[in-house]
Every structure is written in structure tokens, then in C-alpha cells.
Design a protein around this motif. Structure first.
Motif, PDB file in Angstrom:
ATOM      1  N   GLY A   1      -5.500 -15.095   2.810  1.00  0.00           N
ATOM      2  CA  GLY A   1      -6.175 -13.848   3.156  1.00  0.00           C
ATOM      3  C   GLY A   1      -7.401 -13.537   2.327  1.00  0.00           C
ATOM      4  O   GLY A   1      -7.991 -12.469   2.471  1.00  0.00           O
ATOM      5  N   CYS A   2      -7.789 -14.443   1.460  1.00  0.00           N
ATOM      6  CA  CYS A   2      -9.031 -14.258   0.703  1.00  0.00           C
ATOM      7  C   CYS A   2     -10.205 -14.702   1.564  1.00  0.00           C
ATOM      8  O   CYS A   2     -10.028 -15.429   2.532  1.00  0.00           O
ATOM      9  CB  CYS A   2      -9.012 -15.109  -0.570  1.00  0.00           C
ATOM     10  N   ARG A   3     -11.385 -14.296   1.175  1.00  0.00           N
ATOM     11  CA  ARG A   3     -12.567 -14.787   1.869  1.00  0.00           C
ATOM     12  C   ARG A   3     -13.446 -15.524   0.862  1.00  0.00           C
ATOM     13  O   ARG A   3     -13.394 -15.250  -0.337  1.00  0.00           O
ATOM     14  CB  ARG A   3     -13.339 -13.670   2.559  1.00  0.00           C
ATOM     15  N   PRO A   4     -14.258 -16.472   1.368  1.00  0.00           N
ATOM     16  CA  PRO A   4     -15.167 -17.185   0.454  1.00  0.00           C
ATOM     17  C   PRO A   4     -16.174 -16.226  -0.164  1.00  0.00           C
ATOM     18  O   PRO A   4     -16.721 -15.356   0.517  1.00  0.00           O
ATOM     19  CB  PRO A   4     -15.872 -18.199   1.365  1.00  0.00           C
ATOM     20  N   ALA A   5     -16.385 -16.368  -1.455  1.00  0.00           N
ATOM     21  CA  ALA A   5     -17.355 -15.529  -2.164  1.00  0.00           C
ATOM     22  C   ALA A   5     -18.772 -15.960  -1.814  1.00  0.00           C
ATOM     23  O   ALA A   5     -19.035 -17.140  -1.606  1.00  0.00           O
ATOM     24  CB  ALA A   5     -17.144 -15.646  -3.669  1.00  0.00           C
ATOM     25  N   MET A   6     -19.661 -14.995  -1.751  1.00  0.00           N
ATOM     26  CA  MET A   6     -21.079 -15.283  -1.577  1.00  0.00           C
ATOM     27  C   MET A   6     -21.658 -15.697  -2.930  1.00  0.00           C
ATOM     28  O   MET A   6     -21.097 -15.341  -3.974  1.00  0.00           O
ATOM     29  CB  MET A   6     -21.810 -14.051  -1.042  1.00  0.00           C
ATOM     30  N   PRO A   7     -22.772 -16.437  -2.942  1.00  0.00           N
ATOM     31  CA  PRO A   7     -23.375 -16.808  -4.228  1.00  0.00           C
ATOM     32  C   PRO A   7     -23.667 -15.567  -5.078  1.00  0.00           C
ATOM     33  O   PRO A   7     -24.220 -14.580  -4.592  1.00  0.00           O
ATOM     34  CB  PRO A   7     -24.678 -17.512  -3.821  1.00  0.00           C
ATOM     35  N   GLY A   8     -23.245 -15.596  -6.324  1.00  0.00           N
ATOM     36  CA  GLY A   8     -23.494 -14.494  -7.242  1.00  0.00           C
ATOM     37  C   GLY A   8     -22.567 -13.304  -7.084  1.00  0.00           C
ATOM     38  O   GLY A   8     -22.716 -12.300  -7.781  1.00  0.00           O
ATOM     39  N   GLU A   9     -21.593 -13.396  -6.197  1.00  0.00           N
ATOM     40  CA  GLU A   9     -20.766 -12.223  -5.902  1.00  0.00           C
ATOM     41  C   GLU A   9     -19.826 -11.845  -7.061  1.00  0.00           C
ATOM     42  O   GLU A   9     -19.538 -10.661  -7.263  1.00  0.00           O
ATOM     43  CB  GLU A   9     -19.955 -12.425  -4.630  1.00  0.00           C
ATOM     44  N   PHE A  10     -19.366 -12.799  -7.835  1.00  0.00           N
ATOM     45  CA  PHE A  10     -18.520 -12.453  -8.981  1.00  0.00           C
ATOM     46  C   PHE A  10     -19.323 -11.621  -9.984  1.00  0.00           C
ATOM     47  O   PHE A  10     -18.847 -10.610 -10.493  1.00  0.00           O
ATOM     48  CB  PHE A  10     -17.950 -13.709  -9.650  1.00  0.00           C
ATOM     49  N   THR A  11     -20.552 -12.036 -10.251  1.00  0.00           N
ATOM     50  CA  THR A  11     -21.410 -11.282 -11.171  1.00  0.00           C
ATOM     51  C   THR A  11     -21.780  -9.931 -10.572  1.00  0.00           C
ATOM     52  O   THR A  11     -21.835  -8.920 -11.282  1.00  0.00           O
ATOM     53  CB  THR A  11     -22.658 -12.106 -11.516  1.00  0.00           C
ATOM     54  N   ARG A  12     -22.004  -9.894  -9.281  1.00  0.00           N
ATOM     55  CA  ARG A  12     -22.313  -8.618  -8.624  1.00  0.00           C
ATOM     56  C   ARG A  12     -21.155  -7.635  -8.770  1.00  0.00           C
ATOM     57  O   ARG A  12     -21.348  -6.454  -9.046  1.00  0.00           O
ATOM     58  CB  ARG A  12     -22.615  -8.860  -7.151  1.00  0.00           C
ATOM     59  N   ARG A  13     -19.931  -8.135  -8.611  1.00  0.00           N
ATOM     60  CA  ARG A  13     -18.767  -7.272  -8.790  1.00  0.00           C
ATOM     61  C   ARG A  13     -18.657  -6.803 -10.242  1.00  0.00           C
ATOM     62  O   ARG A  13     -18.278  -5.667 -10.503  1.00  0.00           O
ATOM     63  CB  ARG A  13     -17.493  -7.992  -8.355  1.00  0.00           C
ATOM     64  N   ALA A  14     -18.975  -7.690 -11.185  1.00  0.00           N
ATOM     65  CA  ALA A  14     -18.955  -7.294 -12.599  1.00  0.00           C
ATOM     66  C   ALA A  14     -19.943  -6.152 -12.831  1.00  0.00           C
ATOM     67  O   ALA A  14     -19.641  -5.188 -13.553  1.00  0.00           O
ATOM     68  CB  ALA A  14     -19.287  -8.493 -13.483  1.00  0.00           C
ATOM     69  N   PHE A  15     -21.111  -6.236 -12.214  1.00  0.00           N
ATOM     70  CA  PHE A  15     -22.114  -5.174 -12.330  1.00  0.00           C
ATOM     71  C   PHE A  15     -21.613  -3.879 -11.675  1.00  0.00           C
ATOM     72  O   PHE A  15     -21.673  -2.802 -12.281  1.00  0.00           O
ATOM     73  CB  PHE A  15     -23.428  -5.626 -11.688  1.00  0.00           C
ATOM     74  N   LEU A  16     -21.100  -3.975 -10.460  1.00  0.00           N
ATOM     75  CA  LEU A  16     -20.640  -2.780  -9.738  1.00  0.00           C
ATOM     76  C   LEU A  16     -19.437  -2.125 -10.405  1.00  0.00           C
ATOM     77  O   LEU A  16     -19.224  -0.919 -10.270  1.00  0.00           O
ATOM     78  CB  LEU A  16     -20.320  -3.130  -8.280  1.00  0.00           C
ATOM     79  N   ASN A  17     -18.655  -2.905 -11.139  1.00  0.00           N
ATOM     80  CA  ASN A  17     -17.495  -2.376 -11.856  1.00  0.00           C
ATOM     81  C   ASN A  17     -17.821  -2.032 -13.318  1.00  0.00           C
ATOM     82  O   ASN A  17     -16.925  -1.872 -14.138  1.00  0.00           O
ATOM     83  CB  ASN A  17     -16.330  -3.373 -11.795  1.00  0.00           C
ATOM     84  N   ASN A  18     -19.135  -1.949 -13.619  1.00  0.00           N
ATOM     85  CA  ASN A  18     -19.621  -1.556 -14.949  1.00  0.00           C
ATOM     86  C   ASN A  18     -19.148  -2.475 -16.074  1.00  0.00           C
ATOM     87  O   ASN A  18     -19.000  -2.034 -17.206  1.00  0.00           O
ATOM     88  CB  ASN A  18     -19.246  -0.097 -15.259  1.00  0.00           C
ATOM     89  N   ARG A  19     -18.942  -3.739 -15.760  1.00  0.00           N
ATOM     90  CA  ARG A  19     -18.618  -4.722 -16.792  1.00  0.00           C
ATOM     91  C   ARG A  19     -19.898  -5.302 -17.394  1.00  0.00           C
ATOM     92  O   ARG A  19     -19.897  -5.780 -18.505  1.00  0.00           O
ATOM     93  CB  ARG A  19     -17.748  -5.853 -16.218  1.00  0.00           C
ATOM     94  N   LEU A  20     -20.972  -5.289 -16.605  1.00  0.00           N
ATOM     95  CA  LEU A  20     -22.293  -5.744 -17.036  1.00  0.00           C
ATOM     96  C   LEU A  20     -23.321  -4.731 -16.575  1.00  0.00           C
ATOM     97  O   LEU A  20     -23.162  -4.133 -15.513  1.00  0.00           O
ATOM     98  CB  LEU A  20     -22.653  -7.096 -16.386  1.00  0.00           C
ATOM     99  N   ASP A  21     -24.406  -4.572 -17.353  1.00  0.00           N
ATOM    100  CA  ASP A  21     -25.520  -3.788 -16.828  1.00  0.00           C
ATOM    101  C   ASP A  21     -26.479  -4.757 -16.118  1.00  0.00           C
ATOM    102  O   ASP A  21     -26.235  -5.967 -16.071  1.00  0.00           O
ATOM    103  CB  ASP A  21     -26.206  -2.959 -17.916  1.00  0.00           C
ATOM    104  N   LEU A  22     -27.551  -4.218 -15.557  1.00  0.00           N
ATOM    105  CA  LEU A  22     -28.439  -5.049 -14.744  1.00  0.00           C
ATOM    106  C   LEU A  22     -29.071  -6.181 -15.548  1.00  0.00           C
ATOM    107  O   LEU A  22     -29.143  -7.320 -15.079  1.00  0.00           O
ATOM    108  CB  LEU A  22     -29.517  -4.190 -14.081  1.00  0.00           C
TER     109      LEU A  22
END
Length: 176
Positions: free
Chosen positions: A107-128
Motif C-alpha cells: 500500500g505504499c507508493r513510490p517516492a518522487m525524487p527529493g520527496e524524503f527531504t521535502r517531507r523533512a522540510f514540511l515537518n520542520n526537521r530541516l529549514d529551506l
């Protein structure tokens, strides 16, 4: 992009190597591990950031796909800020793709390029600037470029910007 879904991707570059990593991030990460992973020692609970040794098994056939190491990183203490599963397989492309296909079937879907880092940014784990530094580190061609990117990833640029911002705000307050 839907932060409610669970994404998966091969995290190591294409090619043959000793180890290949598959990353899974999102609410179903632990369920994926429980479905596909058969530990060599009895396991009741996944302790965050601990390595486990066992087999990845295709649920439909029971076939062993690979002998792996696996780790669960519980939210919010993961790269993405979500529950994250990493599977350390043998590094052949066919092995990695076969395991990834089984993960997608859960039930998972393939991640888009850079999506793990994008999620880290959206979840305030990284700034821009830190999120951009991840790409800079991967693409670095010189030691100086790598050193600068690592400095940005560690937050040095962000801290400099924040320090200057505070000084500008203080100056504006004095002017008012």
C-alpha cells in the motif's frame, strides 16, 4: 503531495554494490516491516534506531527475497519527522527492485525524487537552506563545495541569517 500516505524508494544509486538501501516513510512504515520482515530473534516491539537482522519475505508466496538488516526510526526522531523504515539489502538492482515491489504491494507508493527531504522540510526537521544543502552535498564536485554544503546542512547559514534578522529587527525597533 499527500503527507498521509506512505512512500518508498531505493535510496542508493543504481548500480551493483555490496549494500543497497530502501527507505519507507509514513504512517504505514512499521506495518510494512511487520508484513515483510522475519527477524532471526524473537521481536515484540521495534525499538527506534536499533538494527535488526532477518529475512525479507514475499507474503503471497512465503519466498525469502533477501537476508537484511532493518531499522525503524520512530517519529519525530527520523530524517523526515515521520515513522521511517530503512532496509539494508544486498546491493544488486534486481534484489532492491524485488523488495521495493513487495513494499509497494503493501500500500505504499513510490517516492518522487527529493520527496524524503521535502517531507523533512514540511515537518520542520530541516529549514529551506538545509534542504537545499542536501542536494548540494549529493552534487558536490570539490572538497570545498562539500565542506560548504555540510556547513549549510548543519545550520550555520540559517544561524547567520537569523542573527542578521534579529539585528535588523532591533535596528527597525530603534528607528520606530
Amino acid at each position: 503531495m499527500n503527507l498521509e500516505d506512505t512512500i518508498a524508494a531505493i535510496s542508493t544509486p543504481l548500480g551493483t554494490g555490496g549494500i543497497g538501501i530502501i527507505r519507507v516513510s509514513g504512517p504505514k512504515a512499521e506495518a510494512v516491516a511487520r508484513t515483510l520482515f522475519k527477524p532471526f530473534k524473537s521481536l515484540e516491539v521495534f525499538v527506534s534506531h536499533r538494527l535488526y537482522h532477518g529475512d525479507i519475505v514475499a507474503p503471497a508466496s512465503g519466498a525469502i527475497l533477501d537476508e537484511v538488516l532493518l531499522t525503524m526510526m520512530k517519529r519525530p526522531s527520523s530524517y523526515t519527522g515521520e515513522d521511517t523504515l530503512e532496509i539494508y539489502c544486498h546491493g544488486g538492482y534486481l534484489i532492491l527492485q524485488t523488495v521495493l515491489n513487495e513494499i509497494i504491494k503493501t500500500g505504499c507508493r513510490p517516492a518522487m525524487p527529493g520527496e524524503f527531504t521535502r517531507r523533512a522540510f514540511l515537518n520542520n526537521r530541516l529549514d529551506l537552506s538545509q534542504a537545499e544543502a542536501v542536494s548540494d552535498m549529493i552534487m558536490a564536485k570539490t572538497e570545498k563545495g562539500l565542506e560548504l554544503a555540510l556547513s549549510h546542512l548543519k545550520g550555520n547559514l540559517s544561524e547567520t541569517i537569523n542573527r542578521l534578522r534579529r539585528r535588523i529587527i532591533a535596528a527597525l525597533a530603534l528607528l520606530e
